[in-house]
Design a protein around this motif. Structure first.
Motif, mmCIF file in Angstrom:
data_model
loop_
_atom_site.group_PDB
_atom_site.id
_atom_site.type_symbol
_atom_site.label_atom_id
_atom_site.label_comp_id
_atom_site.label_asym_id
_atom_site.label_seq_id
_atom_site.Cartn_x
_atom_site.Cartn_y
_atom_site.Cartn_z
ATOM 1 N N PRO A 193 -6.800 3.733 41.692
ATOM 2 C CA PRO A 193 -6.168 4.020 43.162
ATOM 3 C C PRO A 193 -4.966 4.425 42.957
ATOM 4 O O PRO A 193 -4.779 5.307 42.014
ATOM 5 N N ILE A 194 -4.357 5.975 43.704
ATOM 6 C CA ILE A 194 -3.838 7.128 43.601
ATOM 7 C C ILE A 194 -3.519 6.839 45.534
ATOM 8 O O ILE A 194 -3.597 6.634 46.411
ATOM 9 N N ASP A 195 -2.373 7.991 44.904
ATOM 10 C CA ASP A 195 -1.184 7.865 46.453
ATOM 11 C C ASP A 195 -2.072 9.218 46.914
ATOM 12 O O ASP A 195 -2.486 9.891 46.860
ATOM 13 N N PHE A 196 -0.940 8.954 47.686
ATOM 14 C CA PHE A 196 -1.659 10.413 48.879
ATOM 15 C C PHE A 196 -1.440 11.913 48.532
ATOM 16 O O PHE A 196 -2.024 12.469 48.910
ATOM 17 N N ARG B 50 0.881 0.057 56.444
ATOM 18 C CA ARG B 50 1.147 -0.436 54.878
ATOM 19 C C ARG B 50 1.745 -2.142 55.383
ATOM 20 O O ARG B 50 2.918 -2.630 54.741
ATOM 21 N N ASP C 190 9.396 7.609 51.464
ATOM 22 C CA ASP C 190 8.299 7.459 51.546
ATOM 23 C C ASP C 190 7.593 5.801 51.931
ATOM 24 O O ASP C 190 8.627 4.741 52.579
ATOM 25 N N GLN C 191 6.678 6.403 52.053
ATOM 26 C CA GLN C 191 6.435 4.443 53.314
ATOM 27 C C GLN C 191 6.743 3.170 52.693
ATOM 28 O O GLN C 191 6.867 2.144 52.488
ATOM 29 N N PRO C 192 6.059 3.725 50.768
ATOM 30 C CA PRO C 192 7.016 2.713 50.065
ATOM 31 C C PRO C 192 7.865 2.341 50.045
ATOM 32 O O PRO C 192 9.016 1.227 49.433
ATOM 33 N N ASP D 229 6.206 12.968 54.892
ATOM 34 C CA ASP D 229 6.500 11.920 56.448
ATOM 35 C C ASP D 229 6.892 12.265 57.796
ATOM 36 O O ASP D 229 6.596 11.906 59.080
ATOM 37 N N GLN E 78 -4.341 12.216 46.306
ATOM 38 C CA GLN E 78 -5.058 12.597 46.780
ATOM 39 C C GLN E 78 -5.505 14.074 47.292
ATOM 40 O O GLN E 78 -6.405 14.403 47.488
#
Length: 367
Positions: A16-19, A222, A200-202, A148, A22
């Motif tokens: 897994p990797i965050d945006f 999310r 951010d979203q998290p 964002d 990526q």
């Protein structure tokens, strides 16, 4: 998707990797004659620019060759169009993301608040929640200054039927729609955490988890996390709705529709047929079924109110989204104007001056 691809002596491993990571890795692997990755995840927003720069392998012939074997005709035609440029498919759609509103049913019911359908109604709901002493900052949006926040500005303009450029490619950042979008965002600020440009979203998810926000708008990917009681003891109190419009007369919702897909980079040395088959396996019916409700797969009709807690909201959100403006400059233009946008929202630059600066920066970039 990993389990669906791990077959017939092929084992797929995925970290897994965050945006942000990526984007960094994708940029790096496409920068030279040889790259690190042989399949990359792309999204509709960047397809026109990458296609124009010839960074991706056109997929029309491969799609035609394998469509029947892998049931690719069941993938949404509109999503395939969203991953195409000048009539050529450049990514095999895997999932869609759209804005969804999450809200606290317990608080809304206790205070007699209806689900907001406009920004004014969202502000009125926040006022009522604050007045009742429930929380100081009832609204949570991801306005991270490095990414964002420009997506939110674009979503606000989209609600009014506009974007950063028009269909002719002209920069439109000094228009009445841009001004209205900025003023609408600024009107939300008193009801949001003062550190919102670091969220951010998290972080927005965390605000919902710990009860410091009563409503949030994020990408649909999310939402499933909010329903897990392992993440929050408030999980049973969350419900979902399509995002509101800026105004009651706005044509579309405050929304961004993002399509994610698999692409073959131009600089891979591996066989394109083999890579496409792996991509097709990753969007098979089995893989797509397994991804619900955590994702909204590209195959039509897979997400419903019965199999996803946010399914009805997601479907309504897609229906209310503005059709995307297709432009090879839009993604990079977004990066150019973002620092100015942050200064406007921070109150360091007036709306009028900020619009003039963004328009000038945009025109200088587009040429």
């Amino acid at each position: 998707m990993v389990s669906s691809c791990s077959k017939d002596d092929v084992t797929v491993k995925h970290d897994p990797i965050d945006f942000g990571g990526q984007v960094t890795k994708t940029t790096a692997t496409l920068a030279g004659d040889t790259g690190t990755y042989d399949i990359i995840e792309t999204y509709g927003f960047v397809i026109p620019g990458l296609a124009t720069d010839k960074k991706l392998v056109p997929l029309n012939d491969l799609y035609d060759k394998y469509a029947a074997d892998y049931g690719l005709d069941k993938i949404s035609e509109s999503m395939r169009t969203g991953m195409s440029f000048d009539g050529e498919l450049y990514a095999l759609p895997m999932q869609a993301q759209m804005f969804v509103m999450a809200y606290r049913t317990d608080i809304f019911e206790e205070l007699g608040i209806e689900v907001p359908t406009t920004f004014d109604e969202m502000i009125a709901a926040a006022e009522k929640i604050k007045a009742a002493g429930k929380m100081d900052y009832p609204i949570a949006l991801p306005w991270l200054a490095t990414s964002d926040v420009s997506t939110s500005f674009q979503a606000a303009m989209n609600s009014l039927g506009a974007d950063f450029v028009n269909d002719a490619g002209d920069v439109t950042l000094d228009t009445p729609e841009a001004q209205q979008a900025l003023e609408a965002m600024l009107a939300l600020k008193p009801y949001m955490d003062p550190q919102v440009t670091t969220f951010d979203q998290p972080k927005v998810q965390q605000q919902m988890y710990n009860g410091t926000a009563a409503m949030s708008i994020m990408f649909s990917g999310r939402m499933s996390d909010l329903t897990l009681d392992t993440n929050s003891n408030l999980a049973d109190s969350f419900a979902f709705a399509a995002p509101p419009k800026l105004t009651s007369s706005a044509e579309y919702a405050y929304n961004r529709l993002s399509i994610d897909g698999w692409s073959i980079p131009f600089n891979t040395e591996l066989d394109h047929d083999m890579l496409f088959v792996m991509m097709a396996s990753a969007v098979s019916e089995d893989a797509s079924t397994a991804s619900v409700p955590a994702a909204y797969p590209a195959r039509e009709g897979m997400v419903t109110a019965e199999n996803s807690p946010y399914g009805e909201a997601a479907n309504e959100s897609i229906a209310a989204a503005m059709p995307p403006v297709v432009s090879p400059v839009l993604a990079d233009l977004t990066n150019e104007i973002r620092p100015i946008l942050v200064q406007i929202l921070a109150g360091n630059v007036s709306v009028d001056e900020g619009m003039a600066q963004m328009q000038a920066a945009g025109e200088a970039f587009v040429g």
